[in-house]
Scaffold this active site. Sequence first.
Site, short mmCIF file in Angstrom:
data_model
loop_
_atom_site.label_atom_id
_atom_site.label_comp_id
_atom_site.label_asym_id
_atom_site.label_seq_id
_atom_site.Cartn_x
_atom_site.Cartn_y
_atom_site.Cartn_z
N GLY A 41 1.18 -0.77 -0.19
CA GLY A 41 -0.09 0.08 -0.28
C GLY A 41 0.68 1.25 -0.40
O GLY A 41 2.10 1.17 -0.02
N GLY A 54 2.33 3.17 1.61
CA GLY A 54 3.19 3.64 2.79
C GLY A 54 3.91 5.32 2.83
O GLY A 54 4.07 5.33 4.18
N LYS A 112 4.82 12.47 -2.55
CA LYS A 112 5.48 10.70 -2.16
C LYS A 112 5.56 11.48 -1.05
O LYS A 112 7.34 12.52 -1.43
CB LYS A 112 6.17 10.47 -3.25
CG LYS A 112 7.12 9.11 -3.04
CD LYS A 112 7.72 8.42 -4.36
CE LYS A 112 8.62 7.10 -3.87
NZ LYS A 112 9.20 6.55 -4.77
N ASP A 127 8.94 5.30 8.05
CA ASP A 127 8.58 6.50 8.60
C ASP A 127 7.66 7.70 7.79
O ASP A 127 7.31 8.87 7.75
CB ASP A 127 10.06 7.37 9.11
CG ASP A 127 10.71 6.98 7.40
OD1 ASP A 127 10.08 7.00 6.70
OD2 ASP A 127 11.87 8.29 8.02
N ARG A 174 -2.17 0.04 -9.74
CA ARG A 174 -0.18 -0.90 -10.02
C ARG A 174 -1.22 -2.50 -10.19
O ARG A 174 -1.79 -2.45 -9.82
CB ARG A 174 -0.18 -1.13 -8.31
CG ARG A 174 1.05 0.70 -8.36
CD ARG A 174 0.83 -0.01 -6.87
NE ARG A 174 1.62 2.06 -6.65
CZ ARG A 174 2.33 2.89 -6.56
NH1 ARG A 174 3.54 1.79 -6.63
NH2 ARG A 174 2.61 3.88 -6.10
N ASP A 195 4.47 -4.52 -7.24
CA ASP A 195 3.56 -3.17 -6.81
C ASP A 195 3.94 -1.85 -7.23
O ASP A 195 3.87 -0.65 -7.22
CB ASP A 195 3.59 -3.17 -5.28
CG ASP A 195 4.97 -3.73 -4.94
OD1 ASP A 195 6.01 -4.11 -5.36
OD2 ASP A 195 5.55 -2.64 -3.82
N ASN A 196 4.99 -2.75 -8.73
CA ASN A 196 5.87 -0.78 -8.98
C ASN A 196 5.65 -1.13 -10.40
O ASN A 196 5.90 -0.27 -11.01
CB ASN A 196 7.84 -1.16 -8.54
CG ASN A 196 7.59 -0.52 -7.60
OD1 ASN A 196 6.65 -0.41 -6.86
ND2 ASN A 196 8.93 -0.92 -7.13
P1 AMP Z 1 9.60 0.53 -3.12
O1 AMP Z 1 10.48 -0.62 -2.66
O2 AMP Z 1 9.26 2.06 -2.90
O3 AMP Z 1 8.13 0.52 -4.47
O4 AMP Z 1 8.39 0.53 -1.42
C1 AMP Z 1 7.28 -1.04 -1.12
C2 AMP Z 1 6.83 -0.64 -0.02
O5 AMP Z 1 7.38 -0.02 0.36
C3 AMP Z 1 5.49 0.41 -0.65
O6 AMP Z 1 4.44 0.26 0.23
C4 AMP Z 1 5.89 1.66 0.08
O7 AMP Z 1 5.15 2.24 0.30
C5 AMP Z 1 6.39 1.26 1.08
N1 AMP Z 1 7.33 2.51 1.48
C6 AMP Z 1 8.49 2.61 1.11
N2 AMP Z 1 9.93 3.52 1.94
C7 AMP Z 1 8.98 3.43 2.94
C8 AMP Z 1 8.75 4.58 4.06
N3 AMP Z 1 9.88 4.83 4.04
N4 AMP Z 1 7.95 5.09 4.54
C9 AMP Z 1 6.69 4.37 4.54
N5 AMP Z 1 6.80 3.10 3.35
C10 AMP Z 1 7.48 3.22 3.22
MG MG Z 2 6.12 1.27 -5.04
#
Ligand code: AMP
Ligand code: MG
Length: 499
Positions: A95, A97, A117, A129, A187, A256-257
């Site tokens: 989700g 995050g 973001k 965080d 996504r 998810d990406n």
């Molecule tokens: P990503 O690897 O950036 O595609 O992130 C994978 C998942 O981790 C997604 O659900 C993001 O929203 C969550 N996510 C990555 N970094 C953070 C962060 N610093 N705080 C909260 N959620 C994160």
């Molecule tokens: Mg992502």
Amino acid sequence: MNAPESFLNDLPIFTNSFAALPAAFYTRLDPHPLPDPCVVGLSGEVADFLGLPAGFQSSPQFAEIFAGNRLLPGSEPLAAVYSGHQFGVWAGQLGDGRAHLLGGLCNASGHWEIQLKGAGKTPYSRGADGRAVLRSSIREFLCSEAMAGLGVPTTRALCVIGADYPVRREAIETAAVVTRVAPGFVRFGSFEHWASRDRDQEVRQLADYVIDTFRPQCRAAANPYDALLRDVSVRTGELMAHWMAVGFMHGVMNTDNMSILGLTLDYGPFGFMEAFDSGHICNHSDTYGRYTYRNQPHVGQWNLYCLADAFLPLLKRPEIARAAVDETYGEAFEQTFARLMRGKLGLLAAMPDDEDFIGETFGFLQQHRPDFTTFFRVLSRLPAVPDRENQAKTDAPLRDLFVDRAACDAWLDTWRARLAQTPWSDDQRQVAMLACNPKYILRNWLAEAAIRQARDKDFSGVQRLLTCLRRPFDEQPEFEDFAALPPDWASGLEVSCSS
Ligand code: AMP
Ligand code: MG
């Protein structure tokens, strides 16, 4: 000068189409404020197509709004839920995050949704965080706009807002917020989320939302869901071809990406190919090289199979879900890739042996490892029929990229023989090739230099790079330094998932 409030009155009215879905699809919540925000980078082009009022960018309201401290009129911020496969393994619920979808607008240039973001925690933050650091935010901002300049389907970026607010990663860094702009942010994992819970009704509601909002043409098909799956498959195939042709490596092709609209989405540890190596791993965290350059087309298909599996409840004949991918993906990828490579090689029309020649060219690049971008750019200017006596001199700009000059000469002979099969004027061919082979790409060292400057509160490097990368095919003598190969200090640069 306008009073700050009047800009808010002049802003387009935003609505959140995603918010019309049932409440289970998201959580409504406001972004978290970021103290003392400042504008680090701004894409004037995105501001223009959104129809933001002139002068707004330089008002104090701008940084406040896009840091998440004030709301745009009409916005209904929310974080969406999704799941996904990460590095080939089912990861369950993820989700947004650290993303807040503010809402969107429709105007003459299209349907645009706006997402912050890095504007703080959401119920999907999983203990993290909710923030993003300045470094990764600048990279996402610049690369979104660079990819658009290269003609690659992508989410866009309006701006990066920075602040002194500390964020802990491997070291303490500072927070930033990127404003992403795209027709939509759904996504593959948004569908997998509901399918994994056997919630057929939600899978259908989401598919209906995507069709009605973005792909109304699918409604007319005998099975609109099958038509949607095929549409995603074709667009993903085309996207992979674009990535391969510009030497882009996404680095984290988790489901998810992957965008349901076929856009490049979620810029993290991406990279552009420099010294050619098809096995290059751009993401330091990708221990087993799942997302190497050469694996990307295969991973695109693997991800589509995950999506097809999530579509099973929607298809009248579920046993053919993966067939919808098989019947569309490979062809879309291969045709687009062949077309883009013919453009890069200056081949006017398709010939039966092109696939072999393109394959041979990649083998040659793999063996000799010239800089991918420089190779094609320099090639663009070489004559189709060289003056034999001066050939070594004429071909020097390309030969100089090789230790083994004889191998370069041999490949050039083959290339010229192929050009001769579909001749056209050298001037026209060179112009066409220069329009296919960028001079400027977002090399890691360029991003890194701009990031280091920005950490010292000098944002001019970000803006200069943006200006250059928006026109990557044009000669821009003032940015000649940006076309250079990586300097020695950049040889140890590593990019990981940490962002
Ligand atoms: P990503 O690897 O950036 O595609 O992130 C994978 C998942 O981790 C997604 O659900 C993001 O929203 C969550 N996510 C990555 N970094 C953070 C962060 N610093 N705080 C909260 N959620 C994160
Ligand atoms: Mg992502």
